[in-house]
Scaffold this motif. Structure first.
Motif, mmCIF file in Angstrom:
data_model
loop_
_atom_site.group_PDB
_atom_site.id
_atom_site.type_symbol
_atom_site.label_atom_id
_atom_site.label_comp_id
_atom_site.label_asym_id
_atom_site.label_seq_id
_atom_site.Cartn_x
_atom_site.Cartn_y
_atom_site.Cartn_z
ATOM 1 N N ARG A 6 0.920 -1.186 -0.017
ATOM 2 C CA ARG A 6 -0.003 0.023 -0.342
ATOM 3 C C ARG A 6 1.084 1.387 0.118
ATOM 4 N NH1 ARG A 6 -4.761 -0.620 4.264
ATOM 5 N NH2 ARG A 6 -5.732 0.961 2.985
ATOM 6 N N CYS A 25 5.523 -13.948 8.466
ATOM 7 C CA CYS A 25 4.450 -14.641 7.503
ATOM 8 C C CYS A 25 4.847 -15.902 6.966
ATOM 9 C CB CYS A 25 4.215 -13.420 6.378
ATOM 10 S SG CYS A 25 2.914 -14.288 5.231
ATOM 11 N N THR A 38 -2.881 -15.126 10.658
ATOM 12 C CA THR A 38 -3.748 -13.903 10.922
ATOM 13 C C THR A 38 -2.742 -12.617 11.093
ATOM 14 O OG1 THR A 38 -3.599 -13.927 13.380
ATOM 15 C CG2 THR A 38 -5.183 -15.032 12.227
ATOM 16 N N THR A 39 -3.300 -11.657 10.463
ATOM 17 C CA THR A 39 -2.534 -10.392 10.593
ATOM 18 C C THR A 39 -2.116 -9.982 11.833
ATOM 19 O OG1 THR A 39 -4.548 -8.906 10.604
ATOM 20 C CG2 THR A 39 -3.561 -9.581 8.408
ATOM 21 N N LYS A 40 -2.893 -10.277 12.944
ATOM 22 C CA LYS A 40 -2.613 -9.873 14.238
ATOM 23 C C LYS A 40 -1.244 -10.671 14.831
ATOM 24 C CE LYS A 40 -4.755 -9.782 18.830
ATOM 25 N NZ LYS A 40 -6.166 -10.072 19.752
ATOM 26 N N TYR A 54 -1.051 -2.315 8.706
ATOM 27 C CA TYR A 54 -2.069 -1.554 7.667
ATOM 28 C C TYR A 54 -1.614 -0.655 7.036
ATOM 29 C CZ TYR A 54 -5.295 -5.318 9.207
ATOM 30 O OH TYR A 54 -5.979 -6.615 9.544
ATOM 31 N N PHE A 57 0.316 -3.229 4.290
ATOM 32 C CA PHE A 57 -0.353 -4.088 3.701
ATOM 33 C C PHE A 57 -1.852 -4.064 3.825
ATOM 34 C CE2 PHE A 57 3.554 -5.901 5.148
ATOM 35 C CZ PHE A 57 4.116 -6.109 3.849
ATOM 36 N N GLN A 58 -2.691 -4.220 2.881
ATOM 37 C CA GLN A 58 -4.133 -4.191 2.868
ATOM 38 C C GLN A 58 -4.916 -5.101 3.743
ATOM 39 O OE1 GLN A 58 -6.182 -3.812 -0.804
ATOM 40 N NE2 GLN A 58 -8.216 -3.405 -0.048
ATOM 41 N N ASP A 59 -4.354 -6.427 3.711
ATOM 42 C CA ASP A 59 -4.772 -7.547 4.414
ATOM 43 C C ASP A 59 -4.093 -8.766 4.418
ATOM 44 O OD1 ASP A 59 -5.190 -8.140 1.706
ATOM 45 O OD2 ASP A 59 -7.284 -8.115 1.584
ATOM 46 N N LYS A 60 -4.275 -9.860 4.917
ATOM 47 C CA LYS A 60 -3.533 -11.059 4.816
ATOM 48 C C LYS A 60 -3.003 -11.489 3.475
ATOM 49 C CE LYS A 60 -5.430 -15.302 5.501
ATOM 50 N NZ LYS A 60 -6.101 -16.538 6.145
ATOM 51 N N ARG A 61 -4.071 -11.317 2.278
ATOM 52 C CA ARG A 61 -3.730 -11.757 1.084
ATOM 53 C C ARG A 61 -2.747 -10.701 0.682
ATOM 54 N NH1 ARG A 61 -7.143 -14.528 -2.770
ATOM 55 N NH2 ARG A 61 -6.447 -14.213 -4.609
ATOM 56 N N GLY A 62 -2.712 -9.423 0.865
ATOM 57 C CA GLY A 62 -1.618 -8.522 0.470
ATOM 58 C C GLY A 62 -0.223 -8.874 0.741
#
Length: 209
Positions: A6, A25, A38-40, A54, A57-62
């Motif tokens: 991002r 990751c 999980t992102t957390k 955030y 990265f937008q989310d886990k997929r990002g």
């Protein structure tokens, strides 16, 4: 190629944070798999605030997309190093070299068995999670991106027929190596050898530099 972040880290501290998040990751993918990632937990283990996660990265997929791109760059760097060390006589001789580097990364690189160059494999050798075949670029399938990058690295012939042949070779390699890792957790050596033979023969017939 579509950006996977991002916001690009500008300061050294930010670069280090992004690398730590990617490292964690990869480790978590190997430990718990994609579904439980999980992102957390990535942020906690990387010792960064969840808000910092955030920012990049937008989310886990990002996050996984960025890891896949890093994996691809690492693979290409390893292949380039081997080319420099071994100085193969003909570019088709690089088939064994590239396959060996990929197999070694499958065996030793954290998280690579789950996410290599984009596809998410919940179990060794697949099948892949639906919708993860375009993780590296929204306009191209992952293997098409890999084929393009390998062509540039290897100095393969250019043109429609050559591009098609290299893509077929990458697709075939992907399929046979998935089978090899379904059969054996470290990759069945006989199937790996068959993969090399198949791709070398195919490229020798379709690409005559």
């Amino acid at each position: 190629m579509t950006s996977t972040l991002r916001r690009r880290p500008a300061q050294r501290r930010s670069v280090e944070r992004v690398e730590r998040m990617l490292d964690e990751c990869a480790a978590l993918l190997g430990e718990v798999g994609y579904d439980a990632l999980t992102t957390k937990e990535v942020a906690r283990r990387a010792e960064v605030p969840i808000g910092t996660f955030y920012q990049f990265f937008q989310d886990k997929r990002g996050l996984v997309r960025a890891l896949a791109l890093r994996n691809l760059e690492a693979f290409l760097a390893r292949v380039a190093d081997q080319i420099a060390q071994r100085a193969p006589e003909h570019w088709t001789d690089l088939v064994d070299l590239a396959i060996d580097e990929f197999v070694e990364m499958k065996r030793s690189t954290p998280g690579f068995a789950v996410v290599d160059f984009g596809e998410v494999l919940p179990t060794p050798g697949g099948p892949a999670v639906p919708g993860t075949n375009r993780m590296l670029d929204a306009a191209l399938e992952n293997n098409a991106v890999v084929a393009d990058r390998l062509r540039d690295l290897l100095g393969a012939p250019v043109g429609t027929a050559a591009d098609r042949a290299l893509l077929v070779a990458v697709e075939a390699t992907d399929a046979v190596l998935k089978l090899a890792f379904r059969v054996h957790p470290d990759g069945d050596p006989d199937l790996i050898a068959e993969c090399k033979h198949l791709v070398r023969r195919y490229l020798a017939e379709h690409l005559t530099a």
